[in-house]
Design an enzyme around this catalytic site. Structure first.
Site, mmCIF file in Angstrom:
data_model
loop_
_atom_site.group_PDB
_atom_site.id
_atom_site.type_symbol
_atom_site.label_atom_id
_atom_site.label_comp_id
_atom_site.label_asym_id
_atom_site.label_seq_id
_atom_site.Cartn_x
_atom_site.Cartn_y
_atom_site.Cartn_z
ATOM 1 N N GLU A 83 10.988 -63.026 93.241
ATOM 2 C CA GLU A 83 11.377 -63.457 91.905
ATOM 3 C C GLU A 83 12.264 -62.375 91.288
ATOM 4 O O GLU A 83 11.980 -61.189 91.414
ATOM 5 C CB GLU A 83 10.091 -63.679 91.078
ATOM 6 C CG GLU A 83 10.245 -63.871 89.605
ATOM 7 C CD GLU A 83 11.207 -64.983 89.201
ATOM 8 O OE1 GLU A 83 11.073 -66.121 89.665
ATOM 9 O OE2 GLU A 83 12.119 -64.680 88.407
ATOM 10 N N ASP A 132 16.702 -72.678 88.751
ATOM 11 C CA ASP A 132 17.525 -72.722 87.536
ATOM 12 C C ASP A 132 18.761 -73.553 87.855
ATOM 13 O O ASP A 132 19.450 -73.276 88.830
ATOM 14 C CB ASP A 132 17.958 -71.296 87.147
ATOM 15 C CG ASP A 132 16.761 -70.427 86.778
ATOM 16 O OD1 ASP A 132 15.804 -70.955 86.205
ATOM 17 O OD2 ASP A 132 16.807 -69.214 87.072
ATOM 18 N N LYS A 136 26.772 -75.004 84.093
ATOM 19 C CA LYS A 136 28.216 -74.744 83.920
ATOM 20 C C LYS A 136 28.838 -74.294 85.242
ATOM 21 O O LYS A 136 28.239 -73.470 85.956
ATOM 22 C CB LYS A 136 28.426 -73.634 82.880
ATOM 23 C CG LYS A 136 28.084 -74.069 81.476
ATOM 24 C CD LYS A 136 28.414 -72.959 80.515
ATOM 25 C CE LYS A 136 27.967 -73.332 79.127
ATOM 26 N NZ LYS A 136 27.825 -72.190 78.251
ATOM 27 N N ASP A 168 14.029 -81.246 88.985
ATOM 28 C CA ASP A 168 14.092 -82.342 88.006
ATOM 29 C C ASP A 168 15.520 -82.526 87.512
ATOM 30 O O ASP A 168 15.752 -83.125 86.474
ATOM 31 C CB ASP A 168 13.127 -82.106 86.838
ATOM 32 C CG ASP A 168 13.269 -80.737 86.206
ATOM 33 O OD1 ASP A 168 14.242 -80.021 86.538
ATOM 34 O OD2 ASP A 168 12.419 -80.372 85.365
#
Ligand SMILES: C[S@@+](CC[C@H](N)C(=O)[O-])C[C@H]1O[C@@H](n2cnc3c(N)ncnc32)[C@H](O)[C@@H]1O
Length: 223
Positions: A83, A132, A136, A168
């Protein structure tokens, strides 16, 4: 065993860390002072009671809900999370130590540097859940799931190994399938609920709570 999370107050965490921490180290002339360790190799006795390497990886493990629950449910399997948000890693690590979990490990790491510390064909499952989205276009380069990572996932998986995906965001699903297709060494399939036997992740719980639909996929190594 159930973890009493009240013992581990959650620190306030930002959704993202500093932009340059998503950049691979070899793109810097001078590495930023505050950059996750490169980790060419790992002494697994630092992470696991049996000193054996992990056979399950949780890439971008976030707050670690999945990692910890998986470790509890599968006490004979070493699971390793990576992470990029240091605070999250320190928090998860405090729980692993506090609960004396022998088979869970977590490291502060930027996966755009690959997985050099994992031996080839040693891993049964790679989990990559709710990345994530970086919507953009100018931020797409921050997406961890890139050609290098897919090559690395293919290298570290055993011939019978599986990459598990959840997202999702439809655009992320399409993007991931594109990267996998370009590699050619994987067989992508959407997974229905009845074939999915994994603990829920923190983000998955969030999606369920907010009624946000999400997809699950199993990606088998083809050759
Ligand atoms: C939306 S969260 C999902 C967390 C967890 N997998 C879950 O399902 O709850 C995505 C996570 O990936 C991490 N991440 C993003 N890029 C990364 C990178 N290059 N290396 C390691 N982790 C990364 C983020 O910091 C974040 O914690």
């Amino acid at each position: 065993m159930i973890i009493d999370y009240k013992k581990y107050p959650t620190p306030r965490m930002r959704h993202h860390t500093a932009p340059n921490l998503y950049v691979p180290f070899n793109e810097f002339k001078v590495l930023p002072r505050y950059y996750p360790p490169i980790m060419p190799e790992i002494d697994w006795s630092m992470y696991f009671a049996n000193a054996a390497p992990p056979t399950v990886l949780d890439i971008g493990c976030g707050r670690g809900g999945f990692l910890l629950e998986y470790a509890l449910r599968n006490p004979t399997v070493n699971i390793f999370g990576v992470e990029v948000r240091k605070q999250a890693v320190e928090w998860i690590d405090s729980i692993i130590k506090g609960e004396q979990l022998p088979n869970a490990g977590v490291a502060w790491y930027n996966t755009t540097n690959g997985l050099p510390f994992i031996t080839s064909e040693s891993v049964d499952a790679v989990c990559y859940f709710f990345p994530d989205p970086w919507h953009k276009k100018k931020h797409h380069k921050r997406r961890a799931f890139n050609t290098l990572l897919v090559q690395e996932i293919h290298r570290v998986l055993k011939p019978t190994g599986t990459l598990y995906l959840m997202t999702d965001v439809e655009e992320v699903d399409a993007y991931q399938q594109e990267v996998l297709k370009a590699h050619t060494g994987f067989e992508f399939a959407y997974a229905s609920d009845d074939v999915w036997d994994l603990p829920r992740t923190d983000h998955e719980n969030f999606s369920i709570k907010k009624n946000i639909p999400y997809i699950r996929a199993t990606v088998r190594k083809r050759f």
